[in-house]
Enzyme design. Structure first.
Site, PDB file in Angstrom:
ATOM      1  CD  GLU A   1      -2.908  -0.792  -0.108  1.00 40.72           C
ATOM      2  OE1 GLU A   1      -2.894   0.298  -0.716  1.00 40.72           O
ATOM      3  OE2 GLU A   1      -3.514  -1.790  -0.502  1.00 40.72           O
TER       4      GLU A   1
HETATM    5  C1  LIG Z   1       2.912  -9.629   0.664  1.00 42.58           C
HETATM    6  C2  LIG Z   1       2.625  -8.572  -0.366  1.00 42.58           C
HETATM    7  C3  LIG Z   1       1.303  -8.265  -0.668  1.00 42.58           C
HETATM    8  C4  LIG Z   1       1.020  -7.298  -1.640  1.00 42.58           C
HETATM    9  N1  LIG Z   1      -0.283  -7.066  -2.010  1.00 42.58           N
HETATM   10  C5  LIG Z   1      -0.528  -6.304  -3.110  1.00 42.58           C
HETATM   11  C6  LIG Z   1      -1.853  -6.210  -3.664  1.00 42.58           C
HETATM   12  O1  LIG Z   1      -2.828  -6.767  -3.143  1.00 42.58           O
HETATM   13  N2  LIG Z   1      -2.029  -5.490  -4.812  1.00 42.58           N
HETATM   14  C7  LIG Z   1      -1.003  -4.862  -5.444  1.00 42.58           C
HETATM   15  O2  LIG Z   1      -1.225  -4.258  -6.475  1.00 42.58           O
HETATM   16  N3  LIG Z   1       0.264  -4.915  -4.935  1.00 42.58           N
HETATM   17  C8  LIG Z   1       0.511  -5.618  -3.794  1.00 42.58           C
HETATM   18  N4  LIG Z   1       1.791  -5.719  -3.301  1.00 42.58           N
HETATM   19  C9  LIG Z   1       2.864  -4.957  -3.944  1.00 42.58           C
HETATM   20  C10 LIG Z   1       3.344  -3.797  -3.091  1.00 42.58           C
HETATM   21  O3  LIG Z   1       2.374  -2.793  -3.023  1.00 42.58           O
HETATM   22  C11 LIG Z   1       4.682  -3.338  -3.657  1.00 42.58           C
HETATM   23  O4  LIG Z   1       5.633  -4.335  -3.349  1.00 42.58           O
HETATM   24  C12 LIG Z   1       5.094  -1.996  -3.121  1.00 42.58           C
HETATM   25  O5  LIG Z   1       4.266  -0.984  -3.619  1.00 42.58           O
HETATM   26  C13 LIG Z   1       6.544  -1.654  -3.463  1.00 42.58           C
HETATM   27  O6  LIG Z   1       6.824  -1.851  -4.810  1.00 42.58           O
HETATM   28  P1  LIG Z   1       8.113  -2.716  -5.230  1.00 42.58           P
HETATM   29  O7  LIG Z   1       8.056  -3.998  -4.491  1.00 42.58           O
HETATM   30  O8  LIG Z   1       8.179  -2.757  -6.695  1.00 42.58           O
HETATM   31  O9  LIG Z   1       9.322  -1.906  -4.630  1.00 42.58           O
HETATM   32  P2  LIG Z   1      10.059  -0.678  -5.343  1.00 42.58           P
HETATM   33  O10 LIG Z   1       9.055   0.267  -5.877  1.00 42.58           O
HETATM   34  O11 LIG Z   1      11.071  -1.220  -6.279  1.00 42.58           O
HETATM   35  O12 LIG Z   1      10.775   0.001  -4.096  1.00 42.58           O
HETATM   36  C14 LIG Z   1      12.062  -0.410  -3.606  1.00 42.58           C
HETATM   37  C15 LIG Z   1      12.574   0.671  -2.648  1.00 42.58           C
HETATM   38  O13 LIG Z   1      12.709   1.908  -3.362  1.00 42.58           O
HETATM   39  C16 LIG Z   1      11.962   2.928  -2.719  1.00 42.58           C
HETATM   40  N5  LIG Z   1      11.364   3.813  -3.723  1.00 42.58           N
HETATM   41  C17 LIG Z   1      10.757   3.470  -4.886  1.00 42.58           C
HETATM   42  N6  LIG Z   1      10.302   4.569  -5.513  1.00 42.58           N
HETATM   43  C18 LIG Z   1      10.632   5.623  -4.734  1.00 42.58           C
HETATM   44  C19 LIG Z   1      10.445   7.033  -4.835  1.00 42.58           C
HETATM   45  N7  LIG Z   1       9.813   7.599  -5.871  1.00 42.58           N
HETATM   46  N8  LIG Z   1      10.922   7.813  -3.841  1.00 42.58           N
HETATM   47  C20 LIG Z   1      11.549   7.273  -2.767  1.00 42.58           C
HETATM   48  N9  LIG Z   1      11.753   5.957  -2.629  1.00 42.58           N
HETATM   49  C21 LIG Z   1      11.296   5.149  -3.596  1.00 42.58           C
HETATM   50  C22 LIG Z   1      10.905   2.209  -1.915  1.00 42.58           C
HETATM   51  O14 LIG Z   1      10.463   3.010  -0.819  1.00 42.58           O
HETATM   52  C23 LIG Z   1      11.628   0.950  -1.484  1.00 42.58           C
HETATM   53  O15 LIG Z   1      12.360   1.209  -0.331  1.00 42.58           O
HETATM   54  C24 LIG Z   1       2.091  -6.630  -2.288  1.00 42.58           C
HETATM   55  C25 LIG Z   1       3.413  -6.928  -1.960  1.00 42.58           C
HETATM   56  C26 LIG Z   1       3.684  -7.897  -1.031  1.00 42.58           C
HETATM   57  C27 LIG Z   1       5.127  -8.239  -0.749  1.00 42.58           C
END
Ligand SMILES: Cc1cc2nc3c(=O)[nH]c(=O)nc-3n(C[C@H](O)[C@H](O)[C@H](O)COP(=O)(O)OP(=O)(O)OC[C@H]3O[C@@H](n4cnc5c(N)ncnc54)[C@H](O)[C@@H]3O)c2cc1C
Length: 592
Positions: free
Chosen positions: A436
């Site tokens: 989220e």
């Molecule tokens: C158990 C689980 C359940 C989930 N459930 C859902 C769901 O129901 N529906 C759904 O759609 N998704 C879901 N997700 C996905 C989740 O919302 C994402 O994993 C999350 O939004 C982060 O995206 P990412 O994993 O690609 O990390 P990334 O976006 O790659 O982030 C990696 C790091 O970079 C930082 N970062 C990235 N962009 C920026 C920025 N612009 N400024 C500062 N820092 C930044 C982040 O804070 C983080 O520390 C789920 C994930 C998990 C693990």
């Protein structure tokens, strides 16, 4: 943990004395809703939480969801518990009456949500996403979509999922690549979504996915994303689930915690295209999805609170039973006698009270927004909700990491091994700062959209209200020192705001580098504010000889502890903000 018990007295104190629930309900024309009914609702929810959900928490951890030939199979016992939850009307608690909801205040939604998350987070994630999906469809869907889908979703007959994330599109949803091609009265959706919570299961006869995808002529970036409703089973001529739609779970994740919550890779359109229906306007899907995400973000904050409360409840009896001290006569005494163990337990107790206070304030503000008769007033409340949302999501879930860590620490080695259940809370809490919108994204939202976006106007309004509470505290006998502490913390908030408006608006690194520290500062400050209000009320009630004396005296202690041990953290956060981003950005990426 099967002996979980909701902290009714704290919830009831907040609802009655801090939020002035009866007056708010009367103002909103909710004539039949009052604090007595609220207490009865919470008792009933607490019973289901303690007796039905909590015994399943460990089961979900040890017998997580599995992917079989016919889809995802949830943890044994989850379906029956969910059935009871739906049949008792909990899914419909705060939904609008037009489609079968009970239209109860969201404050009660927040309080009952804490119960579900304390008792069994993994199972409770399923209704969280359904509630968010209902909000999005109710606000942005056509009348046809609303009448076809909302009654069964609100009753809990069908659940919802939120399909945003793709392998290349995580925090940056501008990269969403799933496709939607128009065909007759619908669209054909194709592509893959990852990490979809409760994307598949056998608990209900249908699952309604809300999916972000791009139309063929969509512009690049976030302005080219649309939102679609994609049911697992298409509805037949009677509006009941019929033909299987072309959307399947093709994998589930093995992960650190919440094993009972299936995290699904969902494939859309492998066999020609999944039938979907547009929700809201073309290319404005992200805005529609934000309705769902904002609801879910506050919900995830409450998850942080719920798991921290459960971890605290687990730690207290252990601290009372575990003998490690030896007196001079050779008799032994329990670890709760050690000041450092007291530090940990008091941190957990006072922090969860502050977190609960802020979560309820935010929910009450959402009620005020929804019930306002004057659009200008509604807009003011909406701005405050906007300000609270990243703080509730970010601060509550970050603090939950520390509190569940402490819960484990109180247990010593027994916390690290799995038998006590303490380790599960620690593991389950870990995801909450990630999904989220990560903590980083919450910080950016608070600084960018919610502070710099309006020149700090909404934030100033909040700081002014806090200042008024400082004056109220100063006028109460015995609260002078605490008033001074809150005054200093509010001033730190004022300084941080001024710095952001001056530096953050000019330098992206300064704004980005300060954002999470600012969010944390505001979290501890909001916590101090609500605890300050609580201290005033507890002191006044005790002086008047009203209320539960033992509870009120305990509240006086937990508020003082918060002011002495948690509120001072605002000063450290301010110092990091004022330091700017120079050293943060000084190294080249190669130097790491
Ligand atoms: C158990 C689980 C359940 C989930 N459930 C859902 C769901 O129901 N529906 C759904 O759609 N998704 C879901 N997700 C996905 C989740 O919302 C994402 O994993 C999350 O939004 C982060 O995206 P990412 O994993 O690609 O990390 P990334 O976006 O790659 O982030 C990696 C790091 O970079 C930082 N970062 C990235 N962009 C920026 C920025 N612009 N400024 C500062 N820092 C930044 C982040 O804070 C983080 O520390 C789920 C994930 C998990 C693990």
């Amino acid at each position: 943990m099967s002996d979980y018990r909701f902290p009714y007295k704290d919830a009831s104190f907040l609802i009655n004395h801090i939020l002035d629930f009866d007056q708010a309900c009367a103002d909103a024309g909710l004539d039949e809703v009052n604090s007595e009914l609220a207490d009865a609702i919470l008792e009933e929810a607490g019973r289901l939480g303690s007796e039905v959900f909590a015994p399943l928490n460990v089961v979900g951890d040890t017998k997580g969801a599995t992917l079989e030939g016919d889809g995802v199979h949830e943890t044994p016992g989850f379906a029956e518990a969910y059935q009871q939850y739906a049949e008792m009307g909990w899914a419909a608690l705060c939904a609008g009456e037009e489609y079968g909801g009970q239209a109860m205040p969201r404050v009660l939604g927040a309080a009952t949500t804490e119960i579900w998350y304390s008792a069994c987070t993994a199972l409770s994630l399923c209704p969280l996403l359904t509630t968010g999906a209902v909000e999005a469809i109710a606000k942005h869907g056509t009348d046809e979509l609303k009448s076809a889908y909302l009654p069964d979703m609100i009753s809990g007959n069908w659940t919802g999922s939120m399909c945003l994330t793709e392998s290349a599109a995580g925090s940056d949803l501008a990269a969403v690549a799933c496709k939607a091609v128009p065909k007759d009265d619908h669209f054909l959706i194709s592509g893959q979504k990852i990490y979809i919570t409760w994307g598949d299961h056998q608990m209900t006869e249908n699952i309604i996915h809300l999916v972000l995808a791009r139309l063929p002529d969509a512009p690049a970036g976030v302005r080219g994303i649309s939102l679609f409703l994609v049911p697992k089973f298409l509805l037949d001529e009677n509006g009941r689930p019929g033909e299987r739609n072309d959307v399947y779970c093709v994998g589930i994740e093995h992960k650190l915690g919440i094993h009972g919550s299936p995290t699904c890779t969902m494939s859309f359109g492998d066999n020609g295209g999944a039938v979907g229906y547009l929700v809201g306007k073309p290319n404005q899907g992200l805005m529609a999805m934000f309705t769902m995400m904002n609801e879910a973000r506050q919900g995830v904050g409450i998850q942080g609170l719920g798991v921290a409360e459960a971890s605290f409840q687990q730690a207290v009896p252990y601290a009372k039973e575990r003998l490690q001290g030896t007196r001079s006569d050779g008799s032994r005494y329990p670890i709760i006698e050690f000041p450092d163990v007291r530090r940990m337990l008091m941190l957990m107790k006072s922090a969860t009270e502050a977190m609960r206070g802020l979560a309820y304030l935010a929910a009450a503000e959402t009620d005020l927004e929804h019930n306002a008769s004057d659009p200008e007033k509604a807009q003011q409340h909406a701005l405050r909700v906007g300000l609270y949302t990243p703080i509730v999501k970010g601060w509550l879930t970050e603090l939950s990491q520390e509190l569940t860590y402490l819960g484990t620490q109180v247990h010593g080695g027994m916390g690290y091994v799995e038998e006590t259940g303490s380790a599960q809370f620690y593991r389950d809490a870990r995801i909450m700062t990630i999904y989220e919108g990560t903590t980083g994204i919450q910080g950016l939202d608070l600084v960018g959209r919610k502070t710099l976006g309006d020149g700090g106007v909404a934030l100033q309004g909040l700081l002014d209200e806090m200042q008024a509470t400082v004056e109220d505290m100063a006028a109460v006998d015995g609260l002078g020192e605490m008033a001074d502490a809150l005054r200093a913390a509010v001033d730190q908030g004022v300084q941080a705001r001024a710095w952001l408006l001056e530096k953050g608006s000019q330098d992206r690194n300064d704004a980005g580098g300060a954002s999470v520290n600012f969010m944390m500062l505001m979290g501890y400050l909001c916590g101090g504010w609500v605890m300050g209000k609580s201290a005033i009320k507890a002191t006044q009630l005790l002086a008047a000889g009203g209320g539960d004396e033992a509870f009120l005296k305990t509240k006086q202690v937990t508020t003082r502890f918060y002011f002495e041990h948690l509120l001072p953290r605002t000063a450290a956060y301010l110092a990091t903000i004022l330091a700017g981003s120079e050293s943060m950005m000084a190294l080249d990426a190669e130097q790491f």
